[in-house]
Every structure is written in C-alpha cells, then in structure tokens.
Design a protein around this motif. Structure first.
Motif, PDB file in Angstrom:
ATOM      1  N   GLY A 316      38.866 -46.489  93.609  1.00 31.62           N
ATOM      2  CA  GLY A 316      38.680 -45.971  94.590  1.00 31.62           C
ATOM      3  C   GLY A 316      38.737 -46.694  96.189  1.00 31.62           C
ATOM      4  N   LYS A 317      39.120 -47.862  95.704  1.00 25.06           N
ATOM      5  CA  LYS A 317      39.149 -49.487  96.145  1.00 25.06           C
ATOM      6  C   LYS A 317      40.617 -49.455  97.242  1.00 25.06           C
ATOM      7  N   LEU A 318      41.437 -48.438  97.044  1.00 23.58           N
ATOM      8  CA  LEU A 318      42.897 -48.058  97.858  1.00 23.58           C
ATOM      9  C   LEU A 318      43.268 -47.016  97.987  1.00 23.58           C
ATOM     10  N   VAL A 319      43.251 -46.713  99.023  1.00 29.10           N
ATOM     11  CA  VAL A 319      43.668 -45.154  99.886  1.00 29.10           C
ATOM     12  C   VAL A 319      45.397 -45.534 100.852  1.00 29.10           C
ATOM     13  N   SER A 320      45.780 -44.406 100.862  1.00 27.09           N
ATOM     14  CA  SER A 320      46.776 -44.589 101.601  1.00 27.09           C
ATOM     15  C   SER A 320      46.475 -43.864 102.720  1.00 27.09           C
ATOM     16  N   VAL A 321      46.882 -44.731 104.026  1.00 24.49           N
ATOM     17  CA  VAL A 321      47.046 -44.350 105.596  1.00 24.49           C
ATOM     18  C   VAL A 321      48.139 -44.293 105.544  1.00 24.49           C
ATOM     19  N   ILE A 322      47.956 -42.352 106.288  1.00 18.29           N
ATOM     20  CA  ILE A 322      49.501 -41.795 106.077  1.00 18.29           C
ATOM     21  C   ILE A 322      49.151 -41.511 107.751  1.00 18.29           C
ATOM     22  N   ASP A 323      49.933 -42.046 108.650  1.00 12.59           N
ATOM     23  CA  ASP A 323      50.073 -41.619 110.421  1.00 12.59           C
ATOM     24  C   ASP A 323      50.713 -39.922 110.651  1.00 12.59           C
ATOM     25  N   LYS A 324      51.736 -39.882 109.892  1.00  6.92           N
ATOM     26  CA  LYS A 324      51.893 -38.988 110.263  1.00  6.92           C
ATOM     27  C   LYS A 324      53.038 -38.303 109.064  1.00  6.92           C
ATOM     28  N   VAL A 325      54.090 -36.819 108.662  1.00  9.65           N
ATOM     29  CA  VAL A 325      54.322 -36.841 107.939  1.00  9.65           C
ATOM     30  C   VAL A 325      55.351 -35.565 108.262  1.00  9.65           C
ATOM     31  N   TYR A 326      56.111 -36.001 107.505  1.00 11.98           N
ATOM     32  CA  TYR A 326      57.260 -35.211 108.219  1.00 11.98           C
ATOM     33  C   TYR A 326      58.741 -34.212 107.219  1.00 11.98           C
ATOM     34  N   PRO A 327      58.864 -33.211 108.060  1.00 12.54           N
ATOM     35  CA  PRO A 327      60.451 -32.398 106.823  1.00 12.54           C
ATOM     36  C   PRO A 327      61.289 -33.481 106.661  1.00 12.54           C
ATOM     37  N   LYS A 328      62.264 -32.725 105.826  1.00 12.78           N
ATOM     38  CA  LYS A 328      63.640 -33.522 104.917  1.00 12.78           C
ATOM     39  C   LYS A 328      63.948 -34.168 106.316  1.00 12.78           C
ATOM     40  N   GLN A 330      63.635 -33.448 109.209  1.00 16.96           N
ATOM     41  CA  GLN A 330      63.612 -35.081 110.825  1.00 16.96           C
ATOM     42  C   GLN A 330      63.380 -36.017 110.681  1.00 16.96           C
ATOM     43  N   LEU A 331      64.546 -36.632 109.216  1.00 14.37           N
ATOM     44  CA  LEU A 331      64.532 -37.748 108.673  1.00 14.37           C
ATOM     45  C   LEU A 331      64.560 -39.146 109.453  1.00 14.37           C
ATOM     46  N   ILE A 332      65.933 -38.618 110.632  1.00 13.60           N
ATOM     47  CA  ILE A 332      65.855 -39.588 111.439  1.00 13.60           C
ATOM     48  C   ILE A 332      64.594 -39.298 113.045  1.00 13.60           C
ATOM     49  N   ASP A 333      63.854 -39.072 113.280  1.00 11.22           N
ATOM     50  CA  ASP A 333      63.250 -38.474 113.728  1.00 11.22           C
ATOM     51  C   ASP A 333      61.833 -39.560 113.546  1.00 11.22           C
ATOM     52  N   ALA A 334      61.853 -39.135 112.089  1.00 10.90           N
ATOM     53  CA  ALA A 334      60.819 -40.465 111.561  1.00 10.90           C
ATOM     54  C   ALA A 334      60.990 -41.879 111.200  1.00 10.90           C
ATOM     55  N   ILE A 335      62.327 -42.360 111.218  1.00 11.00           N
ATOM     56  CA  ILE A 335      62.670 -43.511 111.657  1.00 11.00           C
ATOM     57  C   ILE A 335      62.640 -43.843 112.775  1.00 11.00           C
ATOM     58  N   LYS A 336      63.206 -42.829 113.488  1.00 12.45           N
ATOM     59  CA  LYS A 336      62.947 -43.453 114.998  1.00 12.45           C
ATOM     60  C   LYS A 336      61.522 -43.539 115.196  1.00 12.45           C
ATOM     61  N   TYR A 337      60.312 -42.650 115.529  1.00 14.23           N
ATOM     62  CA  TYR A 337      58.488 -42.637 115.216  1.00 14.23           C
ATOM     63  C   TYR A 337      58.879 -44.219 114.621  1.00 14.23           C
ATOM     64  N   PHE A 338      58.609 -44.601 113.603  1.00 16.96           N
ATOM     65  CA  PHE A 338      58.074 -45.106 113.235  1.00 16.96           C
ATOM     66  C   PHE A 338      59.113 -46.765 113.527  1.00 16.96           C
ATOM     67  N   GLU A 339      59.791 -47.027 114.210  1.00 24.63           N
ATOM     68  CA  GLU A 339      60.922 -47.944 115.357  1.00 24.63           C
ATOM     69  C   GLU A 339      59.965 -48.564 116.091  1.00 24.63           C
ATOM     70  N   LYS A 340      59.352 -47.179 116.481  1.00 25.23           N
ATOM     71  CA  LYS A 340      58.888 -47.389 118.308  1.00 25.23           C
ATOM     72  C   LYS A 340      57.654 -48.756 117.960  1.00 25.23           C
ATOM     73  N   GLY A 341      56.403 -48.609 116.579  1.00 27.77           N
ATOM     74  CA  GLY A 341      55.606 -49.729 116.275  1.00 27.77           C
ATOM     75  C   GLY A 341      54.632 -49.482 116.606  1.00 27.77           C
ATOM     76  N   GLN A 342      54.425 -47.859 116.804  1.00 25.61           N
ATOM     77  CA  GLN A 342      52.902 -47.220 117.035  1.00 25.61           C
ATOM     78  C   GLN A 342      52.369 -46.766 115.922  1.00 25.61           C
ATOM     79  N   ALA A 343      52.641 -46.717 115.236  1.00 23.06           N
ATOM     80  CA  ALA A 343      52.556 -45.709 113.971  1.00 23.06           C
ATOM     81  C   ALA A 343      50.979 -46.895 113.380  1.00 23.06           C
ATOM     82  N   ARG A 344      50.181 -45.903 113.383  1.00 23.60           N
ATOM     83  CA  ARG A 344      49.186 -46.379 111.964  1.00 23.60           C
ATOM     84  C   ARG A 344      48.776 -45.762 110.636  1.00 23.60           C
TER      85      ARG A 344
END
Length: 353
Positions: A316-328, A330-344
């Motif tokens: 219980g000392k390590l958890v994943s922090v997930i900002d968004k989950v995209y369907p398959k 929308q993979l390119i959209d996920a990369i574009k979102y990540f590229e903006k540098g605002q993902a938490r």
C-alpha cells in the motif's frame, strides 16, 4: 488431343497457383496485427495505423497480447527525432524503430524456447526496450526479464501505468540516497507520471520529501507523501537556502548549475526528463560539474526493481496516479493530450475498449 491436354494442364497449374496464393495471403493476414506507426520523424501528424507482421519471440522473449499501455515522454522524444544520438540506433534519416510505446500490461500469447518462468496465459506487465518495436500494437515482443506477473489485485490499467515511470523513480531515488539516515529529497516536477511515483518512493524509503509543482497539484503531492510543497509559479526553490541529499528533476527547464546550488556537501543530482536543454546539460556537463555523482538517468528495466515495485504496491505504499483513460481507437488523441504537458499522473490507453 495433345493440345487440349496441354491446355488443361496449364489451366490446372494456374488454378493451383491461385489457390496457393490465396492461402498464402490468408495466412499472412492471420499473422498480421494492427500497429500505430510513423515513417518519418516529426509530430503526431505522422502517426497512422498499419497492418504489420506479428513478431515471433526469440529464445528469451515472450509475445504479449496487449491489454493496456501508457504514454511516456520518451515516446514523444522518439517520434520527434530530436534526440540525435538516439538516432544512431533508431534510424539516422528515417525511423527504423517505428512503433512507439514502452509500458504495457497484457497476457502472454507465446514464449521463446528458453523461457521457463512464464507460461502462455499469464497476466503480466513490464517495459519494452527502447530499441524494440513498441507496445502501441495488438502484440508486443518483450525480453522475459523485463516483465513480471501482474498481482491479481492490480488492474491492467494500473499495471500499464507503472513500468517506465515507477522504475525511473525507483532507480533515481533508491540507489542514490544515503543508507541508514533520513535523507532530504527534492522532487522537481512532482505531479507528472515519474514525479508522482518519485514522491511515493522517497516517502516509502523514509525520506523527508519536498515536492515542486503547481498549486493545482499541491494537495495531491501532499496526499502522495510530500512533507512540503513549493509552487514553482509563485516562488523559486533556487532562492531558498535549503540543501538536499538528493535532487531529482523529473521535469523542468533549469540549468545544472542552478540544481548544483541545492545540493548538500555530498548531495546527488539526478534528472530523467524535462526540456532538451535540461537533459543535454546533465548529459554533457554533469560528469564534470558533479564529478562522480549521477547526472542523467536512463531507466533500465529489470526483474529485481519490478519485484520491488510490486512489494511497494502490495504494501500500500505505491499507487498509480491516472489522469485519463482512452479507448484503443483514440490512441493518437491520448498522445496529443500527453504532449500538452498538463497531465496529472499517467495517460492510459485501454486496448480492450
């Protein structure tokens, strides 16, 4: 009569050839998979889907049916081609390694003849080496020592969030702090994928943690274990007199000289990301300015650190922090979102959706 027999023979030959050709085409189609590829360095506009041959695992490799993947800064850097030294391995003028993706979780579809620790059907997660075709595809080929069995209580999406980012945090902090003492650790860029894991790893190792991020992420950093948070938009950590045993720059755009001023007498500076200027400065100047202290970290996936990761998760000392989950699809959209540098935290793509 002879001419008729001859013609019939020719017709049969043509029909058999067409039959063989059809069978060959069908077999090739069955052995193909869908992958996101790029044929030229540049932006996400160069990404497109293509049917490519499904890889066959070598002696110590496994083939994984991909369930989930995540995006890393290394994917954007590889796509851009701006890391010119990396081009010596990935392709100088055109990408030889043209499938992105290094994190993955999934199920083993086949194994190499020398693999003994896994079997077909095992649920696993891990990292694809930089010089392998990546995980943004239906299947990915991975060395068996780069993966580990997925804990039953860990989802495939959570598992895909861990490998590169969490291993980077572990290797940056675990192997660079002083043993048997409370280390003062600064994590610059504490809200991103690597940074959010770094805060947790440092805290799990008993460190006093200072996190640098924006005010909108300060509460999350405290929840993950930061003792204090500095908002880089309103105050500069470089103006303070505090010294640290370890400074880990998971993100940022600062010179190595400014980080050097934050170190205690025997302090260590590590960076794994941020701007090209920050990374280049660490690689080129770090060995001279910081002597034998590590300056740039290139993560090395291995089973020992993956096991340590799983132990932290199970405790219980390590958890994943997930900002968004995209369907398959929308993979390119996920990369574009990540590229903006605002993902938490991490950006995940679920290949089952």
């Amino acid at each position: 009569m002879y001419q008729l027999k001859s013609n019939i023979k020719n017709i049969n030959s043509i029909l058999n050839a067409e039959k063989i050709s059809t069978q060959t085409v069908r077999k090739r189609m069955e052995n193909n998979m869908k992958a996101l590829v790029f044929d030229q360095y540049g932006t996400t506009e160069n990404l497109h889907y293509r049917d490519v041959p499904t890889p066959t695992p070598k002696d110590n490799e496994v083939l994984i049916k991909v369930h989930s993947v995540s995006v890393n800064a290394g994917d954007i850097l590889l796509l851009s081609g701006l890391h010119y030294l990396a081009r010596l391995a990935t392709g100088i003028f055109r990408p030889r390694i043209n499938i992105l993706g290094h994190d993955l979780s999934g199920t083993i579809a086949s194994i190499g003849p020398k693999v003994t620790e896994f079997k077909v059907g095992d649920n696993v997660f891990g990292a694809v080496p930089m010089l392998n075709a990546g995980s943004f595809a239906d299947y990915a080929k991975v060395p068996s020592d780069h993966i580990i069995k997925k804990p039953e209580n860990m989802s495939f999406n959570d598992a895909a969030a861990f490998p590169i980012a969490a291993l980077t945090a572990i290797q940056a902090i675990k192997y660079n702090i002083k043993p048997n003492s409370e280390n003062k650790v600064l994590v610059y860029g504490a809200s991103g994928g690597v940074g959010s894991f770094a805060v947790q790893v440092a805290r799990a190792l008993g460190c006093d943690v200072t996190a640098v991020c924006s005010s909108r992420n300060s509460e999350a950093a405290k929840i993950l274990g930061a003792n204090r948070v500095i908002d880089y938009k309103t105050e500069s950590v470089f103006d303070k007199s505090e010294k640290y045993d370890l400074v880990f720059a998971a993100n940022g755009d600062n010179s190595i000289f400014s980080y050097k001023g934050l170190l205690d007498k025997n302090g260590v500076y590590v960076t794994s990301g941020g701007s090209l200027k920050q990374m280049a400065g660490a690689m080129a100047l770090g060995p001279f300015i910081l002597s034998n202290k590590m300056s740039f970290l290139s993560v090395k996936p291995n089973r020992l650190d993956l096991e340590y990761l799983c132990n932290l998760y199970n405790d219980g000392k390590l958890v994943s922090v997930i900002d968004k989950v995209y369907p398959k699809d929308q993979l390119i959209d996920a990369i574009k979102y990540f590229e903006k540098g605002q993902a938490r935290g991490k950006v995940i793509i679920d290949f089952t959706k």
